[in-house]
Design an enzyme around this catalytic site. Structure first.
Site, PDB file in Angstrom:
ATOM      1  N   HIS A  65       0.798  -1.231   0.000  1.00 10.87           N
ATOM      2  CA  HIS A  65       0.000   0.000   0.000  1.00 10.87           C
ATOM      3  C   HIS A  65       0.822   1.269   0.000  1.00 10.87           C
ATOM      4  O   HIS A  65       0.249   2.362  -0.011  1.00 10.87           O
ATOM      5  CB  HIS A  65      -0.908   0.047   1.225  1.00 10.87           C
ATOM      6  CG  HIS A  65      -2.115  -0.833   1.105  1.00 10.87           C
ATOM      7  ND1 HIS A  65      -3.299  -0.400   0.548  1.00 10.87           N
ATOM      8  CD2 HIS A  65      -2.310  -2.117   1.452  1.00 10.87           C
ATOM      9  CE1 HIS A  65      -4.176  -1.385   0.575  1.00 10.87           C
ATOM     10  NE2 HIS A  65      -3.604  -2.448   1.114  1.00 10.87           N
TER      11      HIS A  65
ATOM     12  N   THR B  41      -8.684   6.488  -2.849  1.00 10.83           N
ATOM     13  CA  THR B  41     -10.030   6.024  -3.186  1.00 10.83           C
ATOM     14  C   THR B  41     -11.022   7.170  -3.015  1.00 10.83           C
ATOM     15  O   THR B  41     -12.086   7.160  -3.634  1.00 10.83           O
ATOM     16  CB  THR B  41     -10.465   4.829  -2.312  1.00 10.83           C
ATOM     17  OG1 THR B  41     -10.195   5.153  -0.941  1.00 10.83           O
ATOM     18  CG2 THR B  41      -9.727   3.570  -2.709  1.00 10.83           C
TER      19      THR B  41
ATOM     20  N   LYS C  64       0.121  14.411   1.380  1.00 14.57           N
ATOM     21  CA  LYS C  64      -1.163  14.737   0.747  1.00 14.57           C
ATOM     22  C   LYS C  64      -1.311  16.251   0.516  1.00 14.57           C
ATOM     23  O   LYS C  64      -2.196  16.694  -0.193  1.00 14.57           O
ATOM     24  CB  LYS C  64      -2.309  14.204   1.605  1.00 14.57           C
ATOM     25  CG  LYS C  64      -2.384  12.669   1.632  1.00 14.57           C
ATOM     26  CD  LYS C  64      -3.498  12.188   2.553  1.00 14.57           C
ATOM     27  CE  LYS C  64      -3.606  10.679   2.676  1.00 14.57           C
ATOM     28  NZ  LYS C  64      -4.345  10.058   1.559  1.00 14.57           N
TER      29      LYS C  64
ATOM     30  N   LYS D  10      -9.397  13.674   3.626  1.00 15.07           N
ATOM     31  CA  LYS D  10      -8.458  12.550   3.692  1.00 15.07           C
ATOM     32  C   LYS D  10      -7.639  12.739   4.955  1.00 15.07           C
ATOM     33  O   LYS D  10      -7.703  13.798   5.578  1.00 15.07           O
ATOM     34  CB  LYS D  10      -7.553  12.520   2.459  1.00 15.07           C
ATOM     35  CG  LYS D  10      -6.933  13.898   2.128  1.00 15.07           C
ATOM     36  CD  LYS D  10      -6.136  13.890   0.843  1.00 15.07           C
ATOM     37  CE  LYS D  10      -6.957  13.883  -0.419  1.00 15.07           C
ATOM     38  NZ  LYS D  10      -7.035  12.587  -1.076  1.00 15.07           N
ATOM     39  N   ARG D  11      -6.859  11.733   5.341  1.00 17.17           N
ATOM     40  CA  ARG D  11      -6.002  11.929   6.496  1.00 17.17           C
ATOM     41  C   ARG D  11      -5.076  13.131   6.270  1.00 17.17           C
ATOM     42  O   ARG D  11      -4.705  13.434   5.137  1.00 17.17           O
ATOM     43  CB  ARG D  11      -5.164  10.651   6.749  1.00 17.17           C
ATOM     44  CG  ARG D  11      -5.959   9.535   7.395  1.00 17.17           C
ATOM     45  CD  ARG D  11      -6.491   9.928   8.763  1.00 17.17           C
ATOM     46  NE  ARG D  11      -5.447   9.981   9.733  1.00 17.17           N
ATOM     47  CZ  ARG D  11      -5.276   9.110  10.725  1.00 17.17           C
ATOM     48  NH1 ARG D  11      -6.140   8.117  10.891  1.00 17.17           N
ATOM     49  NH2 ARG D  11      -4.285   9.237  11.567  1.00 17.17           N
TER      50      ARG D  11
ATOM     51  N   LYS E 108     -14.519   8.230  -5.179  1.00 14.57           N
ATOM     52  CA  LYS E 108     -15.848   8.537  -4.619  1.00 14.57           C
ATOM     53  C   LYS E 108     -16.336   9.886  -5.124  1.00 14.57           C
ATOM     54  O   LYS E 108     -17.493  10.044  -5.519  1.00 14.57           O
ATOM     55  CB  LYS E 108     -15.783   8.593  -3.084  1.00 14.57           C
ATOM     56  CG  LYS E 108     -15.340   7.321  -2.404  1.00 14.57           C
ATOM     57  CD  LYS E 108     -15.006   7.604  -0.922  1.00 14.57           C
ATOM     58  CE  LYS E 108     -14.194   6.488  -0.313  1.00 14.57           C
ATOM     59  NZ  LYS E 108     -13.581   6.884   0.981  1.00 14.57           N
TER      60      LYS E 108
HETATM   61  C1  LIG Z   1     -12.340   7.005   1.340  1.00 15.37           C
HETATM   62  C2  LIG Z   1     -11.923   7.424   2.691  1.00 15.37           C
HETATM   63  C3  LIG Z   1     -10.588   7.680   2.969  1.00 15.37           C
HETATM   64  C4  LIG Z   1      -9.498   7.597   1.913  1.00 15.37           C
HETATM   65  O1  LIG Z   1      -9.399   8.866   1.296  1.00 15.37           O
HETATM   66  P1  LIG Z   1      -8.140   9.215   0.340  1.00 15.37           P
HETATM   67  O2  LIG Z   1      -8.518  10.541  -0.225  1.00 15.37           O
HETATM   68  O3  LIG Z   1      -8.092   8.155  -0.702  1.00 15.37           O
HETATM   69  O4  LIG Z   1      -6.950   9.258   1.190  1.00 15.37           O
HETATM   70  C5  LIG Z   1     -10.235   8.078   4.238  1.00 15.37           C
HETATM   71  N1  LIG Z   1     -11.160   8.204   5.205  1.00 15.37           N
HETATM   72  C6  LIG Z   1     -12.467   7.991   4.969  1.00 15.37           C
HETATM   73  C7  LIG Z   1     -13.444   8.184   6.070  1.00 15.37           C
HETATM   74  C8  LIG Z   1     -12.901   7.579   3.716  1.00 15.37           C
HETATM   75  O5  LIG Z   1     -14.198   7.331   3.499  1.00 15.37           O
END
Ligand SMILES: *Cc1c(COP(=O)(O)O)cnc(C)c1O
Length: 823
Positions: free
Chosen positions: A365, A665, A563, A557-558, A669
């Site tokens: 990952h 991911t 990022k 995101k985190r 979304k």
């Molecule tokens: C999808 C999701 C993530 C991953 O987000 P990235 O932008 O791909 O880092 C992190 N936290 C939550 C709650 C999510 O639903």
């Protein structure tokens, strides 16, 4: 194209019947009645009514899978970021409308009842959410599969802001019970730890006996995972730790009443709390024990089930069982299976090793060095003495046989490929162990898989040219469109078949409508209504008023330097400065929306949160800029908040430094729900651009090769600071007290970090990022062009269905097929 047959679930009963069931459960299961019941009680009664279908599905599926003798998948993951289950279960069972109507007739809004459910936040971020999407897809595709993980008492911390700073509060997701889980005490396992290994010679045969220093019980909790259509229901099996013998009766009877409890407290610590580090290795003894605890319990469980179905002969074990390692967190399962086969089942080493390699596959990952797990040899030796021996044996055979054959006498390569890293302290490289012990290794997006081969494991790739493959991540369209965006789903269903949540390729049927004025109007009207809903959420969460007519620009995101939330911040400050300099600065009003948790010990990440909050406070209260810019940082970002925000997003910020985001991911979304990506050529952004068309995403910044070239040339952030007037001005702004009146320097650390080290090259991408935002602004003002681009994003995202990811795993890695459960 799959069959035309509709798999959209049909309700098994009427709203009236369902209402009767909910009321019955309210009275008999919850012990209350309509006039008195709290929303919480209604929520539990609704769950009980749903569970009549769910648990029946569990039994039906288990019977089917036990009888067919097909290969089963075991998805081992230290994290499952499930979120809420109720709305998803209702959707997948085809009961949503029925439940909505039933509750309405009881005077209740379904949305209010759903709000009562706490998130199941047993994960940090993308990796844990991926595991949750994957078990949804495995159930939907009728693949015999079990997700294995830990039943944490406390999931990821709840985030609050105090004067702009992150404060962590314990997560209490099970405080009032969890209606979706069943305890299975009959399937408990005993897990050994510590102690020593005895070498025994018997009849000329050498064997090893592990005398553990202590034992812990692992108790399984099963969470049903309802596939779309409801026919197939798999389980997520989560292990809870308990003291092996609750009381030491001797201690108890000799007056040590309290001491007798201390052992149980210690044992129960193992599943007490999720480590809150995303993309960093914790390296702590308790973390290693967590990893071993759930890996060993899961292997014992798989073994028990195999023997129940096939008897004591393990000849077909590897043929019938695939185990996927979600990152290296469960890598200790590799020596554990060897231990079971060699020490307990008396297999010869070579045969056991062949079975082990046939069983495991590993998903990488990350390439970030701080996230690559290494354990001190001494620690493993102390906690798992027999496993340390086995790891060294695996390593020695690998180096002297496989590496020596390929590169005779080459000690440099041996040093590099060894599981043991030599140094002041010997370390065990879990990545190397995972590659050596697996038949297949995959990255999670094409560029990432290429870099895994090229940069992380090039010699392993040379040694085993077919071991490394790509499986691009995906998301489940049931949760991330059907359930979270009912308005868009309804609009889509006016134009294409209702089974699109199962066959997402059907969304391509929307492409011809991308230019259609009426469809564009409807599509953007849905987006606007979703934004109007979310405006209220923003007000509730932050107290800030925003307009639904502004562009909703979203980064969720985190919080991590790679990022680059701080790149977003610098651009916001630059825009603000432009409007202050020129009050007529021409821009469409914008709301910048952040959601992000920082690991509690990650200092600079917490400083970035603080800086965004302080800048937001200043901008939101500055009357001079005429509401052109608003900035909100929503507290406690989690799955349920994502589900509300994503349908309302216009712009998706995917701005990691090229080469650092394995896939992402969140990008999928947001694009699926019609947001336009502003992003770097990183992770799955590249594939999203390929699918949606490069005109329908806004790409900026350095690519991987540029990053490498700049690094090789020597990167000096101060050069960029000095040579861009606007960039210098906003960085300097962080130093004074403009954003922290009366307290100068509170944000200075963020500037210092960027100007003095900037490990993720924020400054070189600043200019290009600002230009990309100009493109976003221009595109948004061309309403037709924006609508077309948004529609084409939604219509083009079928590839990122997690069903497709799982089909890839099933065909290329696990070699399994779906087995439809029969009623
Ligand atoms: C999808 C999701 C993530 C991953 O987000 P990235 O932008 O791909 O880092 C992190 N936290 C939550 C709650 C999510 O639903």
């Amino acid at each position: 194209m799959p069959s035309k047959k509709s798999v959209a679930p049909t309700p098994a009963l009427t709203a009236e019947q369902f209402k009767t069931s909910v009321v019955k459960h309210l009275r008999t299961t919850l012990g209350t009645y309509e006039e008195k019941a709290s929303k919480q009680a209604w929520n539990k009664a609704l769950a009980a009514a749903i569970n009549e279908f769910v648990f029946e599905g569990v039994s039906r599926t288990r019977k089917t899978h036990a009888n067919v003798g097909a290969r089963a998948v075991h998805y081992l993951s230290l994290e499952f970021l499930m979120g809420r289950l109720m709305s998803n279960n209702l959707q997948n069972l085809g009961l949503y409308s029925v439940a909505e109507e039933a509750l309405k007739s009881l005077g209740l809004e379904i949305a209010d009842v759903l709000e009562e459910e706490p998130d199941m936040a047993l994960g940090n971020g993308g990796l844990g959410r991926l595991a949750a999407c994957f078990i949804d897809s495995m159930a939907t595709l009728s693949i015999p599969a079990v997700g294995y993980g830990i039943h944490y008492e406390h999931g990821l911390f709840r985030q609050e802001f105090h004067k702009g700073r992150q404060v962590e509060r314990p997560d209490q997701w099970r405080e009032f019970g969890n209606p979706w889980e069943i305890c299975r005490p009959e399937s408990a396992q005993v897990i050994k730890l510590y102690g020593y290994v005895e070498t025994v010679y018997e009849q000329g045969k050498l064997s090893k006996v592990w005398h553990p220093g202590r034992t812990i019980r692992a108790i399984p909790w099963d969470i049903p995972v309802v596939g779309y259509g409801g026919q197939n229901v798999n389980v997520l099996r989560l292990w809870e730790s308990r003291a092996d013998k609750f009381f030491d009766w001797d201690v108890f009877n000799s007056g040590g009443y309290v001491d007798a409890y201390s052992e149980s407290v210690e044992a129960e610590t193992i599943s007490k709390v999720l480590y809150p580090n995303d993309e960093t290795d914790a390296g702590k003894e308790l973390r290693l024990i967590q990893q071993y605890f759930f890996s060993a319990a899961s292997i014992a469980d798989v073994m028990r089930r195999y023997k129940a179905a096939n008897g004591e002969d393990l000849a077909n074990f590897a043929k019938l069982n695939a185990m996927q390692l979600n990152d290296t967190h469960p890598a200790i399962a590799i020596p554990e299976l060897m231990r079971v086969l060699v020490d307990e089942e008396n297999f010869a080493w070579d045969e056991a090793w062949a079975m082990t390699r046939e069983t495991f596959s590993y998903t990488n990952h990350t390439l970030l060095p701080e996230a690559l797990e290494k354990w001190s040899l001494k620690l493993i030796e102390k906690v798992l003495p027999r496993h340390m021996e086995i790891i060294l044996e695996i390593n020695s055979r690998f180096l002297t046989q496989e590496v020596e054959t390929m590169w005779p006498g080459n000690n440099d390569i041996k040093r590099k490929l060894s599981i043991v890293e030599e140094g002041a302290e010997q370390m065990i490289r879990m990545g190397n162990l995972s590659v050596i012990g697996s038949h297949t290794v995959n990255g999670v997006a094409q560029i990432h898989s290429d870099l895994v081969k090229k940069d992380l494991f090039p010699e392993f790739d040379a040694l085993w040219p077919n071991k490394f493959v790509n499986v691009t991540n995906g998301i489940t369209p049931r949760r991330w469109m059907k359930a979270c965006n009912p308005r868009l789903s309804a609009l889509i269903e006016q134009h294409i078949d209702t089974d699109w949540p199962r066959y997402l390729e059907k969304l391509t049927g929307l492409k011809p409508l991308a230019d259609d004025q009426a469809f564009q109007d409807s599509f953007m009207a849905v987006k606007h209504e979703n934004k109007v809903d979310f405006v209220k959420e923003i007000k509730t969460l932050t107290g800030v008023d925003v307009s639904a007519d502004a562009i909703f620009d979203v980064q969720i995101k985190r919080l991590h330097e790679y990022k680059r939330q701080h790149l977003n911040l610098l651009h916001i400050m630059a825009l603000y400065r432009r409007v202050l300099i020129d009050p007529n600065y021409d821009m469409h009003p914008r709301v910048f929306i952040f959601g992000a948790k920082a690991a509690p010990g990650y200092k600079i990440a917490k400083e970035i949160i603080f800086a965004i909050n302080k800048v937001a406070e200043k901008i939101n209260n500055d009357r001079r800029i005429n509401d052109k810019i608003k900035v909100v940082f929503l507290p406690n970002y989690r799955v349920s908040l994502a589900e509300k925000l994503i349908p309302a997003a216009d712009v998706s910020e995917q701005i990691s430094l090229a080469g650092k985001e394995a896939s992402g991911t969140g990008n999928m979304k947001l694009a699926l729900n019609g947001a336009i990506t502003i992003g770097t050529m990183d992770g799955a952004n590249i594939e999203i651009a390929e699918e949606a068309g490069s005109d329908n995403v806004v790409i900026f910044g350095m690519e991987v090769d540029d990053v490498v070239a700049l690094k090789n040339k020597g990167y000096h952030p101060a050069d960029y600071y000095r040579s861009n007037e606007e960039l210098k001005a906003v960085l300097d702004w962080l130093e004074g007290d403009f954003f922290t009146p009366g307290e100068p320097g509170l944000l200075a650390e963020v500037k210092r970090n960027l100007v003095e080290s900037d490990p993720f090259m924020v400054l070189p991408d600043f200019e290009s990022y600002c230009e990309a935002h100009q493109k976003i602004d221009a595109l948004y003002r061309d309403k037709k062009a924006w609508a077309k681009a948004a529609i084409l994003n939604t219509a083009s995202l079928a590839k990122f269905n997690s069903d497709r990811s799982i089909q890839d795993y099933a065909q290329n890695i696990w070699h399994v097929k779906g087995v439809e459960a029969k009623s």
